[in-house]
Write a protein that holds these residues in place. Structure first.
Motif, PDB file in Angstrom:
ATOM      1  N   ASN A 155      18.900 155.311  26.223  1.00  0.00           N
ATOM      2  CA  ASN A 155      19.751 156.487  26.420  1.00  0.00           C
ATOM      3  C   ASN A 155      19.345 157.302  27.644  1.00  0.00           C
ATOM      4  O   ASN A 155      20.043 158.250  28.013  1.00  0.00           O
ATOM      5  CB  ASN A 155      19.723 157.383  25.174  1.00  0.00           C
ATOM      6  CG  ASN A 155      18.369 158.046  24.981  1.00  0.00           C
ATOM      7  OD1 ASN A 155      17.340 157.380  25.015  1.00  0.00           O
ATOM      8  ND2 ASN A 155      18.356 159.347  24.775  1.00  0.00           N
ATOM      9  N   ASN A 156      18.214 156.972  28.265  1.00  0.00           N
ATOM     10  CA  ASN A 156      17.783 157.717  29.452  1.00  0.00           C
ATOM     11  C   ASN A 156      18.645 157.295  30.643  1.00  0.00           C
ATOM     12  O   ASN A 156      18.619 156.127  31.048  1.00  0.00           O
ATOM     13  CB  ASN A 156      16.305 157.452  29.752  1.00  0.00           C
ATOM     14  CG  ASN A 156      15.734 158.420  30.772  1.00  0.00           C
ATOM     15  OD1 ASN A 156      16.384 158.742  31.760  1.00  0.00           O
ATOM     16  ND2 ASN A 156      14.515 158.875  30.559  1.00  0.00           N
ATOM     17  N   PRO A 157      19.414 158.225  31.220  1.00  0.00           N
ATOM     18  CA  PRO A 157      20.362 157.859  32.282  1.00  0.00           C
ATOM     19  C   PRO A 157      19.714 157.704  33.656  1.00  0.00           C
ATOM     20  O   PRO A 157      20.368 157.236  34.601  1.00  0.00           O
ATOM     21  CB  PRO A 157      21.330 159.047  32.299  1.00  0.00           C
ATOM     22  CG  PRO A 157      20.480 160.220  31.888  1.00  0.00           C
ATOM     23  CD  PRO A 157      19.490 159.670  30.883  1.00  0.00           C
ATOM     24  N   ASN A 158      18.454 158.097  33.798  1.00  0.00           N
ATOM     25  CA  ASN A 158      17.797 158.096  35.101  1.00  0.00           C
ATOM     26  C   ASN A 158      17.248 156.713  35.453  1.00  0.00           C
ATOM     27  O   ASN A 158      16.894 155.923  34.583  1.00  0.00           O
ATOM     28  CB  ASN A 158      16.663 159.121  35.109  1.00  0.00           C
ATOM     29  CG  ASN A 158      17.152 160.515  34.764  1.00  0.00           C
ATOM     30  OD1 ASN A 158      18.022 161.055  35.424  1.00  0.00           O
ATOM     31  ND2 ASN A 158      16.613 161.092  33.697  1.00  0.00           N
ATOM     32  N   LYS A 159      17.159 156.438  36.751  1.00  0.00           N
ATOM     33  CA  LYS A 159      16.637 155.163  37.238  1.00  0.00           C
ATOM     34  C   LYS A 159      15.526 155.418  38.254  1.00  0.00           C
ATOM     35  O   LYS A 159      15.643 156.321  39.097  1.00  0.00           O
ATOM     36  CB  LYS A 159      17.736 154.337  37.919  1.00  0.00           C
ATOM     37  CG  LYS A 159      18.958 154.064  37.030  1.00  0.00           C
ATOM     38  CD  LYS A 159      18.618 153.200  35.844  1.00  0.00           C
ATOM     39  CE  LYS A 159      19.843 152.938  34.979  1.00  0.00           C
ATOM     40  NZ  LYS A 159      19.489 152.224  33.727  1.00  0.00           N
ATOM     41  N   VAL A 160      14.457 154.633  38.171  1.00  0.00           N
ATOM     42  CA  VAL A 160      13.386 154.765  39.157  1.00  0.00           C
ATOM     43  C   VAL A 160      13.926 154.382  40.529  1.00  0.00           C
ATOM     44  O   VAL A 160      14.906 153.622  40.642  1.00  0.00           O
ATOM     45  CB  VAL A 160      12.170 153.890  38.795  1.00  0.00           C
ATOM     46  CG1 VAL A 160      11.504 154.371  37.521  1.00  0.00           C
ATOM     47  CG2 VAL A 160      12.558 152.432  38.672  1.00  0.00           C
ATOM     48  N   THR A 161      13.296 154.892  41.565  1.00  0.00           N
ATOM     49  CA  THR A 161      13.788 154.644  42.924  1.00  0.00           C
ATOM     50  C   THR A 161      12.893 153.711  43.727  1.00  0.00           C
ATOM     51  O   THR A 161      13.299 153.239  44.785  1.00  0.00           O
ATOM     52  CB  THR A 161      13.929 155.975  43.695  1.00  0.00           C
ATOM     53  OG1 THR A 161      12.671 156.658  43.691  1.00  0.00           O
ATOM     54  CG2 THR A 161      14.985 156.859  43.051  1.00  0.00           C
ATOM     55  N   ASN A 162      11.637 153.429  43.246  1.00  0.00           N
ATOM     56  CA  ASN A 162      10.814 152.514  44.041  1.00  0.00           C
ATOM     57  C   ASN A 162      11.292 151.071  43.780  1.00  0.00           C
ATOM     58  O   ASN A 162      11.713 150.737  42.675  1.00  0.00           O
ATOM     59  CB  ASN A 162       9.316 152.717  43.767  1.00  0.00           C
ATOM     60  CG  ASN A 162       8.812 152.002  42.533  1.00  0.00           C
ATOM     61  OD1 ASN A 162       8.821 150.776  42.451  1.00  0.00           O
ATOM     62  ND2 ASN A 162       8.367 152.783  41.559  1.00  0.00           N
TER      63      ASN A 162
ATOM     64  N   GLU B  34      16.756 153.927  19.916  1.00  0.00           N
ATOM     65  CA  GLU B  34      17.017 153.848  21.361  1.00  0.00           C
ATOM     66  C   GLU B  34      16.083 152.876  22.093  1.00  0.00           C
ATOM     67  O   GLU B  34      16.137 152.784  23.314  1.00  0.00           O
ATOM     68  CB  GLU B  34      16.874 155.244  21.986  1.00  0.00           C
ATOM     69  CG  GLU B  34      17.825 156.288  21.430  1.00  0.00           C
ATOM     70  CD  GLU B  34      19.281 156.025  21.782  1.00  0.00           C
ATOM     71  OE1 GLU B  34      19.528 155.216  22.692  1.00  0.00           O
ATOM     72  OE2 GLU B  34      20.161 156.623  21.142  1.00  0.00           O
ATOM     73  N   THR B  35      15.221 152.158  21.362  1.00  0.00           N
ATOM     74  CA  THR B  35      14.263 151.285  22.047  1.00  0.00           C
ATOM     75  C   THR B  35      13.967 150.045  21.212  1.00  0.00           C
ATOM     76  O   THR B  35      14.043 150.078  19.976  1.00  0.00           O
ATOM     77  CB  THR B  35      12.950 152.028  22.347  1.00  0.00           C
ATOM     78  OG1 THR B  35      12.079 151.165  23.101  1.00  0.00           O
ATOM     79  CG2 THR B  35      12.241 152.455  21.065  1.00  0.00           C
ATOM     80  N   ASN B  36      13.601 148.974  21.900  1.00  0.00           N
ATOM     81  CA  ASN B  36      13.123 147.759  21.236  1.00  0.00           C
ATOM     82  C   ASN B  36      11.639 147.547  21.490  1.00  0.00           C
ATOM     83  O   ASN B  36      11.095 146.486  21.169  1.00  0.00           O
ATOM     84  CB  ASN B  36      13.894 146.532  21.757  1.00  0.00           C
ATOM     85  CG  ASN B  36      15.364 146.594  21.434  1.00  0.00           C
ATOM     86  OD1 ASN B  36      15.743 146.951  20.327  1.00  0.00           O
ATOM     87  ND2 ASN B  36      16.202 146.252  22.409  1.00  0.00           N
ATOM     88  N   ASP B  37      10.986 148.555  22.047  1.00  0.00           N
ATOM     89  CA  ASP B  37       9.607 148.388  22.515  1.00  0.00           C
ATOM     90  C   ASP B  37       8.574 149.199  21.747  1.00  0.00           C
ATOM     91  O   ASP B  37       7.438 149.344  22.199  1.00  0.00           O
ATOM     92  CB  ASP B  37       9.522 148.737  24.003  1.00  0.00           C
ATOM     93  CG  ASP B  37      10.308 147.766  24.865  1.00  0.00           C
ATOM     94  OD1 ASP B  37       9.989 146.567  24.819  1.00  0.00           O
ATOM     95  OD2 ASP B  37      11.237 148.205  25.558  1.00  0.00           O
ATOM     96  N   ALA B  38       8.943 149.761  20.587  1.00  0.00           N
ATOM     97  CA  ALA B  38       7.976 150.522  19.801  1.00  0.00           C
ATOM     98  C   ALA B  38       6.795 149.624  19.433  1.00  0.00           C
ATOM     99  O   ALA B  38       6.951 148.418  19.217  1.00  0.00           O
ATOM    100  CB  ALA B  38       8.640 151.071  18.542  1.00  0.00           C
TER     101      ALA B  38
END
Length: 439
Positions: free
Chosen positions: A370-377, A130-134
């Protein structure tokens, strides 16, 4: 500052728990106190210590541990957070006191250098899909879970800039140094005397700004190897010089609010100035958002830092973003503790409450698709959008020893900003550092 319970009280409590447990095993499962749980029999719970290197989310992290324990009743998680501004890693403090930290949060550089012998191989973990940043060790082994994605560039006040350009503003349209100067002149013409509020703290001008030149290769390690081998010619390198040409603009008396005395402790003043619209632009990262909120309703974004006048140069068209904190699982922990820590990482990636903790509760950009949430700032949103649109370069600070760059090279860059030394002097300072401090 960490506050541990007094040893006397702790051992009395442990003794009482032991006696009561011997009389009635059922009582052992009734405790809701995490410290007490840590002293219970290993047969009932696996206890792990997790260190949090982001002290600003201490409360959120401890609540996340409680939420995880509610779903995993056989595991006890003790969170120990670094105090904000404390230079000593909480991992070192706990290890020195004789405790074994099961999972620790380090910067990617520290995870692969100072603490390179701590982290176990995590290459087989499912979340890697789920990531390319490991975070990878020098031999390519995955040893770090990317906990936080952050970014940096030229932060700008949208209202001020849109007023100056007369409408909607595309930050990626400023893709040359000449266009950047034209923008600054428009901002001045709109009534803002000093478009830039340039902060010159050592960490900002050195390990953040001055590391940007490493991105002239697709893999910053390629340039870094030339640097560490003493083969990098600073004065003949267009990118290295280009970033300091831009720094000259940012720090100039013509555009900079602090230009007459360009070096000083301007962090707070710079953020207030850009936040309330007295200035429009500063160099920083998404972590600066809380300091920028000087006016309710003000909005902010990121522009790339232009390095030359070639509009096709990728360096002129992308901001910096990448993982800035990594969780590593200690090789010295027991196998049961390691498995419990792996469950916690899985929970952060796949658990609804874990996903919520990262993004909604902590306002951290998730490294997992896969994390569906988005930051709001707004600065977090700008970075998230740039990641989706492939408008980011690696977080160059991850490739250097930030402590040394701040304390050794930081003052040298500040001297250059203050016109107390030449660019050739600055190049020599970099050369000398890498001759005597092999990273």
């Amino acid at each position: 500052m960490f506050h541990f319970k007094s040893n006397t009280g702790f051992f009395k409590k442990t003794a009482i728990v032991g006696i009561v447990t011997a009389l009635s095993l059922s009582l052992a499962a009734c405790s809701g106190d995490s410290d007490q749980s840590a002293s219970e029999s290993k047969d009932s719970k696996i206890s792990i210590i997790v260190t949090n290197g982001k002290g600003e989310i201490d409360a959120q992290f401890k609540q996340a541990a409680k939420d995880f324990m509610a779903e995993n009743k056989d595991i006890n998680v003790q969170v120990e957070s670094v105090a904000v501004g404390d230079p000593m890693n909480v991992f070192d403090k706990l290890t020195a006191s004789g405790k074994t930290v099961t999972m620790a949060m380090f910067s990617p550089f520290d995870a692969t250098h100072k603490y390179k012998d701590v982290g176990m191989d995590l290459s087989g973990e499912k979340w890697n899909d789920e990531t390319n940043d490991a975070i990878k060790s020098e031999d390519g082994t995955i040893i770090g879970f990317p906990f936080a994605i952050e970014g940096m560039g030229l932060v700008y006040n949208k209202q001020v800039v849109e007023k100056a350009v007369g409408g909607e503003f595309d930050p990626y349209s400023i893709n040359t140094q000449d266009k950047f100067k034209e923008l600054l002149d428009k901002i001045k013409s709109s009534g803002v005397e000093y478009p830039v509020a340039y902060q010159t703290e050592a960490w900002s001008v050195s390990n953040h700004y001055s590391s940007l030149f490493l991105n002239q290769s697709e893999d910053p390690n390629t340039v870094l190897k030339e640097v560490t081998d003493g083969k990098f010619d600073y004065m003949k390198n267009d990118v290295w010089n280009g970033y300091y040409n831009t720094m000259d603009i940012l720090a100039s008396e013509e555009y900079n609010k602090f230009g007459k005395r360009p070096t000083g402790q301007y962090y707070d003043a710079a953020h207030v100035a850009v936040g309330n619209g007295d200035s429009a632009i500063l160099f920083n990262g998404n972590w600066a958002f809380d300091s920028l909120k000087a006016l309710e309703g003000s909005d902010f974004g990121f522009m790339p830092v232009p390095v030359d006048n070639d509009p096709e140069n990728p360096l002129n068209n992308k901001i910096i973003a990448g993982p800035t904190q990594a969780l590593v699982i200690n090789k010295k922990a027991t196998e049961e503790q390691q498995d419990a820590a792996k469950k916690f990482l899985d929970w952060l990636v796949y658990g609804e409450a874990g996903q919520d903790f990262i993004v909604n509760k902590s306002q951290i950009i998730s490294a997992f698709k896969n994390n569906p949430n988005k930051v709001t700032n707004p600065l977090g949103i700008a970075i998230s959008d740039a990641l989706v649109e492939n408008k980011t370069l690696p977080f160059s600070t991850n490739y250097i020893n930030t402590g040394d760059w701040t304390t050794i090279l930081g003052p040298e860059v500040q001297k250059y900003v203050a016109k107390q030394s030449s660019r050739a002097d600055l190049a020599k300072a970099f050369e000398n550092y890498y001759k005597s401090n092999k990273e």
